[in-house]
Design a protein around this motif. Sequence first.
Motif, PDB file in Angstrom:
ATOM      1  N   GLU A   1      52.817 -27.846  99.707  1.00  0.00           N
ATOM      2  CA  GLU A   1      51.921 -28.445  98.717  1.00  0.00           C
ATOM      3  C   GLU A   1      50.719 -27.546  98.439  1.00  0.00           C
ATOM      4  O   GLU A   1      50.233 -27.490  97.300  1.00  0.00           O
ATOM      5  CB  GLU A   1      51.460 -29.826  99.203  1.00  0.00           C
ATOM      6  N   ALA A   2      50.242 -26.838  99.456  1.00  0.00           N
ATOM      7  CA  ALA A   2      49.138 -25.901  99.251  1.00  0.00           C
ATOM      8  C   ALA A   2      49.538 -24.794  98.282  1.00  0.00           C
ATOM      9  O   ALA A   2      48.727 -24.342  97.462  1.00  0.00           O
ATOM     10  CB  ALA A   2      48.694 -25.306 100.584  1.00  0.00           C
TER      11      ALA A   2
ATOM     12  N   GLU B   1      49.323 -26.311  94.857  1.00  0.00           N
ATOM     13  CA  GLU B   1      47.912 -26.483  94.517  1.00  0.00           C
ATOM     14  C   GLU B   1      47.311 -25.145  94.095  1.00  0.00           C
ATOM     15  O   GLU B   1      46.554 -25.062  93.113  1.00  0.00           O
ATOM     16  CB  GLU B   1      47.143 -27.052  95.715  1.00  0.00           C
TER      17      GLU B   1
ATOM     18  N   THR C   1      41.276 -23.108  96.908  1.00  0.00           N
ATOM     19  CA  THR C   1      42.084 -24.312  96.727  1.00  0.00           C
ATOM     20  C   THR C   1      43.081 -24.472  97.872  1.00  0.00           C
ATOM     21  O   THR C   1      43.221 -25.559  98.446  1.00  0.00           O
ATOM     22  CB  THR C   1      42.831 -24.251  95.387  1.00  0.00           C
TER      23      THR C   1
ATOM     24  N   TYR D   1      42.828 -27.372 100.998  1.00  0.00           N
ATOM     25  CA  TYR D   1      43.945 -28.308 101.144  1.00  0.00           C
ATOM     26  C   TYR D   1      44.437 -28.323 102.593  1.00  0.00           C
ATOM     27  O   TYR D   1      44.612 -29.393 103.182  1.00  0.00           O
ATOM     28  CB  TYR D   1      45.083 -27.939 100.194  1.00  0.00           C
TER      29      TYR D   1
END
Length: 250
Positions: free
Chosen positions: A129-130, A133, A150, A154
Amino acid sequence: MVVLKTKRELSAMREAGKISSRALRLAGEAVQPGVSTWEIDRLVREFIEKQGAVPTFLGYGGFPASSCISVNNVVIHGIPSKDAVIRQGDIVSIDIGATYEGFVGDNAWTFPCGDVSQEAQALMDATREALFEGIQAARPGNRIGDIGSTVQRYVEARGYSVVRDFVGHGVGAKMHEDPSVPNYGTPGRGVRLLPGMTIAIEPMINAGVKEVKVLKDGWTTVTADGKLSAHFEHSVAITENGPVILTLPD
């Protein structure tokens, strides 16, 4: 020097990315108990070459294989071996590059071998997911620091650490081009993102401390505390309409 790509060059990179992504998917399907990392690497090399492409990693800086296969606490640059047999519950990070018509597609993914621990699954989920992102932050007008910050925010919010010793990079006619793309940083700092830039965003995230060490073979990089690590990567183009992932299979 940052090289901006033309539409033709971006099209060639998309084709290289398809090959690399499909090779990665094939490698992931081969992650099974009892399979050696050497066997997975053999499949990767055969697939890439059958597509009329070249395994980018093979011989790069003296690296002896077509893919980096890193298991559990190995962060990156794991050398495939007949003696390295994957076991139930392992997590296996596979990094693959394919060069086609003079351009490189570079991508990585961490695959579970069967059922894995909750700790391992949570780390993989957060790292994946990072990555996405970070990709969303790769927009024209933003800066490299916006991507790294970002990713950092995260994963650190979830109790993980960001590897500092290795970072993402520009990608194109060469596997490593300018600019460097750290997975940490300060918003609004660093190189400004412009349409035509192509970068490899690749969070390398540890369950424990951020420190790593390189083993005597000069390649294999492990977590300093022996805890798990995960690695996900896409090659991405910066366009007027936002980021476009170049390493997708279709």
